[in-house]
Design an enzyme around this catalytic site. Structure first.
Site, PDB file in Angstrom:
ATOM      1  N   ASP A   1      62.418  46.186  32.872  1.00  0.00           N
ATOM      2  CA  ASP A   1      62.208  45.358  34.436  1.00  0.00           C
ATOM      3  C   ASP A   1      63.292  44.022  33.462  1.00  0.00           C
ATOM      4  OD1 ASP A   1      61.657  43.030  35.300  1.00  0.00           O
ATOM      5  OD2 ASP A   1      59.459  42.746  34.344  1.00  0.00           O
TER       6      ASP A   1
ATOM      7  N   TYR B   1      55.963  40.464  30.448  1.00  0.00           N
ATOM      8  CA  TYR B   1      55.267  39.612  31.609  1.00  0.00           C
ATOM      9  C   TYR B   1      56.422  40.610  32.809  1.00  0.00           C
ATOM     10  CZ  TYR B   1      53.647  36.799  35.971  1.00  0.00           C
ATOM     11  OH  TYR B   1      53.740  36.396  36.561  1.00  0.00           O
TER      12      TYR B   1
ATOM     13  N   LYS C   1      64.967  36.927  40.084  1.00  0.00           N
ATOM     14  CA  LYS C   1      65.733  36.108  40.309  1.00  0.00           C
ATOM     15  C   LYS C   1      67.254  35.856  40.240  1.00  0.00           C
ATOM     16  CE  LYS C   1      62.177  34.946  36.955  1.00  0.00           C
ATOM     17  NZ  LYS C   1      61.020  36.281  35.802  1.00  0.00           N
TER      18      LYS C   1
HETATM   19  C1  PLP Z   1      59.628  36.475  36.337  1.00  0.00           C
HETATM   20  C2  PLP Z   1      59.204  38.184  36.156  1.00  0.00           C
HETATM   21  C3  PLP Z   1      58.684  38.491  36.938  1.00  0.00           C
HETATM   22  C4  PLP Z   1      58.479  37.974  38.879  1.00  0.00           C
HETATM   23  O1  PLP Z   1      58.940  38.254  39.031  1.00  0.00           O
HETATM   24  P1  PLP Z   1      58.298  37.327  40.566  1.00  0.00           P
HETATM   25  O2  PLP Z   1      59.473  37.086  41.353  1.00  0.00           O
HETATM   26  O3  PLP Z   1      57.672  35.858  39.837  1.00  0.00           O
HETATM   27  O4  PLP Z   1      57.409  37.756  41.190  1.00  0.00           O
HETATM   28  C5  PLP Z   1      58.752  40.025  37.205  1.00  0.00           C
HETATM   29  N1  PLP Z   1      58.975  40.439  35.913  1.00  0.00           N
HETATM   30  C6  PLP Z   1      59.998  39.364  34.703  1.00  0.00           C
HETATM   31  C7  PLP Z   1      60.683  40.253  33.135  1.00  0.00           C
HETATM   32  C8  PLP Z   1      60.408  38.376  34.799  1.00  0.00           C
HETATM   33  O5  PLP Z   1      60.599  37.645  34.165  1.00  0.00           O
END
Ligand code: PLP
Length: 429
Positions: free
Chosen positions: A238, A143, A266
């Site tokens: 990511d 994701y 995060k």
């Molecule tokens: C949480 C997450 C996102 C999205 O971040 P948001 O702050 O919720 O938009 C993108 N990539 C990864 C790997 C994530 O865990």
């Protein structure tokens, strides 16, 4: 006794679709009523009915120092008192950018945004603008936020381009995204043999944390790196979840692989809305105002969020921080595995730094298909039994969990004692 949680959820559903501002919070996958939280402190949260829980969600990863960690709260208060937003440069954002460039391998320049989704969306545009190519590669079960190009599932054939995984995403947009199997090196090589010279980028979670937790095979990550280098594609790690979570230098540090562009979120915001994307200078200089790739944000580099980020990154730089966090997390997953074994439940668990996966199957999964074989009914039963015991796990069988610094012996032991009772319930059913 009427529950305030129930009343709040009823009210919420009147004015917010599904009663929540992000779908997994609705408890749809586990059933029941979501808990409305009133406050948190350290490893614990309290819901609207005053019940307390040991929290293993930590706002889905950011709260590596626990809830309301005083130095972070004080930094936020001090920044807020000086002004909430300027829409102009500040010294603190330069300090945060310098820190990220020092600590994240391969990051020579970085731009701050307000969420992980913005970071990945911008990184994809950057990769496309830099290479002049449209096609991108992602992996099933990873994701990367909710941008159109990334809400895509595999097409009908193994190497055909994707279909939208959400209504509202144009098929034409999804058609530029090739969705491959995570950890499948042969499939990745075949895709690059066929399409390599028209692929702008690979975007990958170097430790997958959005299909429960799937650890990468070394050869798979090596192939991602080698194929991008060979074909002039941009490798995007990511690390929105894994950055400053699986180790001080993220997944890149763990595996000794340097991506071309890294996305963060995060933990770097310490619980405030903050994301970032950064990487090689020649790539980053394609962004406006230096280059032709447009990217902007009214609240980007927000001083209150930056203050929370600086305080968080400062605290986790303490010697031994990640060793301790990793040890605690493993204490939890080893303890849960032993408890399940004693009860005769088919279960496995693993930790990577301060992240963990729990699986209702005999061994940790290595692919999306294996994740899908986990016993969801058993997880849902266990989830509710643990919730009742005062342990808050992610409300879905397909999410990773998080341990934070204030999870000490007391919290871990209480969790394991609860888990022993809950696993026993599962076998007595
Ligand atoms: C949480 C997450 C996102 C999205 O971040 P948001 O702050 O919720 O938009 C993108 N990539 C990864 C790997 C994530 O865990």
């Amino acid at each position: 006794m009427t529950s305030l949680n129930d009343t709040l959820f009823t009210n919420a559903q009147r004015v917010i679709p599904g009663g929540v501002n992000s779908p997994v919070r609705a408890f749809r996958s586990v059933g029941g009523t979501p808990r409305f939280f009133e406050r948190g402190s350290g490893a614990r949260v309290w819901d609207a009915d005053g019940k307390s829980y040991i929290d293993y969600v930590g706002s889905w990863g950011p709260l590596i120092l626990g809830h309301a960690y005083p130095p972070v709260v004080e930094a936020v208060q001090a920044a807020a008192a000086k002004g909430l937003s300027f829409g102009a440069p500040t010294a603190a954002e330069v300090e945060l950018a310098e820190l990220l460039c020092q600590r994240v391998p391969g990051v020579e320049q970085v731009r701050l945004v307000s969420s992980g989704t913005e970071a990945t969306m911008s990184a994809i545009r950057l990769a496309r603008g830099f290479t002049g190519r449209s096609k991108i590669v992602k992996f099933e079960g990873c994701y990367h936020g909710h941008a159109d190009s990334l809400l895509v599932k595999a097409g009908s054939g193994a190497l055909t381009f994707g279909n939208p995984s959400s209504a509202g995403v144009p098929a034409e947009t999804a058609a530029h995204t090739l969705v491959l199997d995570y950890n499948n090196t042969a499939m990745l090589e075949a895709a690059f043999a066929k399409e390599g010279d028209s692929i702008a980028c690979i975007i990958v979670e170097a430790v997958a944390g959005n299909m429960n937790l799937v650890a990468p095979r070394r050869a798979f990550l090596d192939a991602c790196r080698a194929l991008c280098s060979r074909h002039g594609s941009v490798l995007i790690f990511d690390e929105v979840m894994t950055g400053f979570r699986v180790g001080p230098a993220g997944a890149q540090g763990l595996f000794g692989i340097t991506a071309d562009v890294v996305t963060l979120g995060k933990v770097i915001g310490g619980g405030m809305p903050l994301g970032a994307f950064g990487g090689r200078r020649d790539i980053m200089q394609s962004i406006a105002p230096l280059g032709p790739v447009y990217q902007a944000g009214t609240l980007s580099g927000n001083p209150v969020a930056v203050a929370a980020g600086l305080a968080t990154l400062g605290a986790i730089a303490a010697p031994g921080f990640f060793e301790q966090l990793g040890t605690r997390t493993k204490q939890l997953t080893d303890g849960l595995t032993a408890a399940a074994q004693a009860a005769g439940v088919a279960f496995s668990a693993q930790a990577v730094g301060g992240m963990f996966g729990l699986y209702f199957r005999a061994t940790p999964p290595q692919s999306y298909a294996e994740v899908m074989t986990c016993d969801v009914a058993a997880f849902n039963h266990f989830f509710h039994a643990m919730l009742n015991e005062g342990v808050y796990l992610a409300p879905s069988a397909f999410e990773a969990g998080f341990v934070s610094a204030p999870h000490g012996d007391e919290e871990i032991n209480a969790t394991l004692a609860a888990a022993r009772r809950c696993f026993d319930q599962l076998t007595q059913k």
